[in-house]
Design a protein around this motif. Sequence first.
Motif, short mmCIF file in Angstrom:
data_model
loop_
_atom_site.label_atom_id
_atom_site.label_comp_id
_atom_site.label_asym_id
_atom_site.label_seq_id
_atom_site.Cartn_x
_atom_site.Cartn_y
_atom_site.Cartn_z
N SER A 35 -3.73 34.55 2.00
CA SER A 35 -2.41 34.95 2.46
C SER A 35 -2.36 36.45 2.77
O SER A 35 -1.52 36.90 3.54
CB SER A 35 -1.34 34.56 1.45
OG SER A 35 -1.53 35.24 0.24
N PHE A 36 -3.28 37.23 2.19
CA PHE A 36 -3.36 38.64 2.59
C PHE A 36 -3.76 38.73 4.05
O PHE A 36 -3.34 39.62 4.78
CB PHE A 36 -4.34 39.40 1.71
CG PHE A 36 -3.81 39.67 0.33
CD1 PHE A 36 -3.00 40.75 0.08
CD2 PHE A 36 -4.09 38.80 -0.72
CE1 PHE A 36 -2.48 40.99 -1.18
CE2 PHE A 36 -3.58 39.03 -1.98
CZ PHE A 36 -2.77 40.13 -2.21
N GLY A 37 -4.59 37.75 4.46
CA GLY A 37 -4.96 37.68 5.88
C GLY A 37 -3.75 37.42 6.75
O GLY A 37 -3.66 37.94 7.87
N ILE A 38 -2.80 36.63 6.23
CA ILE A 38 -1.58 36.36 7.00
C ILE A 38 -0.82 37.66 7.23
O ILE A 38 -0.34 37.93 8.34
CB ILE A 38 -0.69 35.35 6.25
CG1 ILE A 38 -1.39 34.00 6.20
CG2 ILE A 38 0.68 35.24 6.90
CD1 ILE A 38 -0.60 32.91 5.52
N LEU B 11 -0.11 39.24 10.82
CA LEU B 11 1.24 39.58 11.28
C LEU B 11 1.27 41.00 11.82
O LEU B 11 1.81 41.27 12.89
CB LEU B 11 2.25 39.44 10.14
CG LEU B 11 3.67 39.80 10.55
CD1 LEU B 11 4.33 38.62 11.24
CD2 LEU B 11 4.51 40.23 9.38
N LEU B 12 0.62 41.92 11.09
CA LEU B 12 0.57 43.31 11.53
C LEU B 12 -0.14 43.41 12.87
O LEU B 12 0.32 44.09 13.79
CB LEU B 12 -0.14 44.17 10.49
CG LEU B 12 0.62 44.42 9.19
CD1 LEU B 12 -0.27 45.11 8.19
CD2 LEU B 12 1.84 45.28 9.48
N ASP C 197 3.34 33.33 2.27
CA ASP C 197 2.65 34.62 2.32
C ASP C 197 2.29 35.08 0.92
O ASP C 197 2.35 34.30 -0.04
CB ASP C 197 3.55 35.64 3.02
CG ASP C 197 4.70 36.07 2.14
OD1 ASP C 197 5.08 35.26 1.28
OD2 ASP C 197 5.18 37.20 2.27
N VAL C 198 1.94 36.34 0.78
CA VAL C 198 1.51 36.87 -0.51
C VAL C 198 2.58 36.72 -1.59
O VAL C 198 2.28 36.42 -2.73
CB VAL C 198 1.07 38.35 -0.40
CG1 VAL C 198 -0.28 38.44 0.28
CG2 VAL C 198 2.08 39.19 0.32
N VAL C 199 3.84 36.94 -1.21
CA VAL C 199 4.91 36.84 -2.20
C VAL C 199 5.05 35.41 -2.69
O VAL C 199 5.18 35.14 -3.88
CB VAL C 199 6.25 37.33 -1.61
CG1 VAL C 199 7.36 37.20 -2.62
CG2 VAL C 199 6.12 38.76 -1.15
N TYR C 200 4.98 34.48 -1.74
CA TYR C 200 5.08 33.06 -2.11
C TYR C 200 4.02 32.70 -3.14
O TYR C 200 4.32 32.12 -4.18
CB TYR C 200 4.93 32.19 -0.86
CG TYR C 200 4.86 30.70 -1.16
CD1 TYR C 200 6.02 29.95 -1.26
CD2 TYR C 200 3.63 30.07 -1.35
CE1 TYR C 200 5.96 28.60 -1.55
CE2 TYR C 200 3.57 28.73 -1.65
CZ TYR C 200 4.73 27.99 -1.74
OH TYR C 200 4.66 26.66 -2.03
#
Lengths: 237, 276, 287
Positions: free
Chosen positions: B15-18, B22-23, B206-209
Amino acid sequence: MKKLIIGLALAVCASGTAMAQERTVRIGTEGAYPPYNFINDNGQVDGFERELGDRLCEMTGFNCTWVTNDWDTIIPNLVAGNYDAIMAGMSITDARKEMISFTQRYKPGDPSSFLALEGADESVMTGVVAAQSNTIQSSYLADTPATLVEFPTPEDMVAAVRNGEVDAALANSAYLSDVINESGGRLVFVGEPLDIADGVGMGLRQSDNELREAFDAAIKELEDNGELQVMLDKWFN
Amino acid sequence: MCYLTTVKHSMFYWSFGIVLALLALTAPAALLLGFLGAMAKRSQVAVVRWIGSIYTSMVRGIPDIIFFMFVPIALGQGIEYVRHKIKCPDVTEPIRQGNDFVVCAAAKFPLGSADQWVHQTYGFALATVAFAFVFGAFVANTIDGAMRAVPANQLETGHAYGMTRRQVFWRILVPQMWSYALPGLSNLWQILIKATPLLFLLGVQDVVYWARELGGSKTSRYEYPHGDWRLWYFMVLLVFYLLMTWGSEKVFRRLSTRFARGQATQAGQQHLEAKA
Amino acid sequence: MSCLQTLSEYGLRSLGHGPRLLPRGDITLCDQIVLIGSGMIWNIYFAVLALTLGFFLATALALAKNSKNRLLRAPATGFIFVFRGSPLFIQFFLAYEAFVLLPRAGIEIDLLFVQITAETRWLTRAAAGALIVLFLNTSAYSAEIFYGALRSVPRGDLEAADAYGMSGFSRFRKIVWPTMMRLAWPSYTNEAIFLFHATTLVFFSGFPAWQQKGDALYYARYFADQTFNPFIPYPIAGAYFILFTLILIMIFGKINNHLNRHLAREQRIKMKLSTRFYRRNAVPSLR
């Protein structure tokens, strides 16, 4: 007239069988309510409902995928067609029946219990009580003298009891007994369990008769041949 | 150590890749939108100018979070509405029935039968559009300001040499503008990084999830039971974001010295002197 | 139900007055306008208190960062780095999780401290906990702005102060501080706007909405989820924010004029979105 009826029946049959083989059914769940449903260490939906749902799909021939959705918006998203069925430990209630329809219940009504810190007495039941929002427990509490605090997830609700933010929490006994067993005696049940649930069923769009008929029949079959009971025993001791 | 290598954890690492994806997607899209927005603001056609102004000033008055929540739903419904009109022209029932938004099954997008990854990618794509929309407006403000900062006599010189309006714009204004825009853009990049956890609000895993999911207390139904560890997982996210912002600040500092080269600014002057 | 009735019933719903259940089923336009407006109370509460309190901490932090003393400079620089370098959203989550853990630690310390542990409960409430996060966050951003301004205070001003024999606190209060404020004000206005906008994050980031008492965006999202129509609640919330942002800009503009009152008209730092303003501060310090 007769012709028309036969024609309709044929059409229904044809579409029924043709679609039953191909139709993809997306099942929405919360993924945060063990043992009903949760995300396991492989990142997959797991739990009683996963096992039951997969079995039902196998029997009906639907091609099922599981999706997770916040509890708060689980009904609106079903209605909007973002998935086709809900299996999320959802009790069958009249209020919900106004928006969606249910299959027959696949689990008898689970009692609800109060959870509190050890040493609490029954007075907490009328103190500040937490419940997950949009649940039967939260609507039950709204009619009692207790001060209701709603949380979006069961996890947040239990955390609130732990840190003393609320005096007690009201939730499904099956979910809470897991929590209590793991708490090392810090958390306990308080008072008698309440019988406020009618049973848990699969939620469907009101227009979706095809799914309701298929799943109703399948649940009935599992109930009759005892398979459902085996699953219930496995997940709920 | 096995705990950190479960499939669920590898989803967390992915998810860090996500976030990075996004960036990588939003930054160029926002840059393009911003450039168009700034051009619109300078347009000679009044209507275009108004659109440019409304677009850029809207994000100043309205919290970005409202856009992040609004744009994906609105866009998703818009797409399904159009598909409904095309694919199911015979359905006469209204699409909005009371509180429901009902389109025919064929108009659902992605189709109900599509794989889960299609649904997830679509959700991510909608989120990207929302981010690009909001940050495009910020970029437009910055670029507009930078264009105004280019000394007017430079442009006048261009005109004096007989260049057309268009030539002045592309050959003098745009190349010069970048060095003025860079500080603002670098700031926006930092802000974009810090806005990425909002993906969580849009239902993207994402990372938070995953931090919430993994950190939440686990009973022995799970392989590795533990208490509430969310604090530690969020600590990891905090460190990740601090590294991201710290690293990009360094990169931008380098870039700005490079951009200053040959510019008629104080920094450019210093650059020359340093060389001499 | 008439609209006035809705207003009297739900007008203060965000503070806990009025019916326990939010409107369901037939949700009218009036319901949405009233309830989202009611939620704005919280956005204003957070913005006003965080900015007011943050102003003082920011000044102190800016001075500390500018200090020659390492013991002052290092912590201030670190604080600013952490709060500016990480997303506010993550800060909220972290703070909530940390506040949730507090009472446990408190109980373990000593039974005599029961009084204190009982009070930490409040920190898990948005009204206190989220306010603290917003306060620290805006302090960090504003401190950086003030620090920048502090560094640009003209040397001549300081020399003049020295010549008058001013020193220490009176030099700061009469010379440095007013100039610093004047230079920082346009950027600080931006910071205020973005802090105001950031208050919408509070109820989406761990802090639970007690009895569905939430801010404007909380209700807007509630309506969007219930009605599946985002085209009404979000624009309503947007309109409220535009309105209050304009009011905020007006107030800050007045203060700006006050700060610049001694200068000739041409020397004043315009609050208008001048080129200079953009170049330096387009920096929506949105987190």
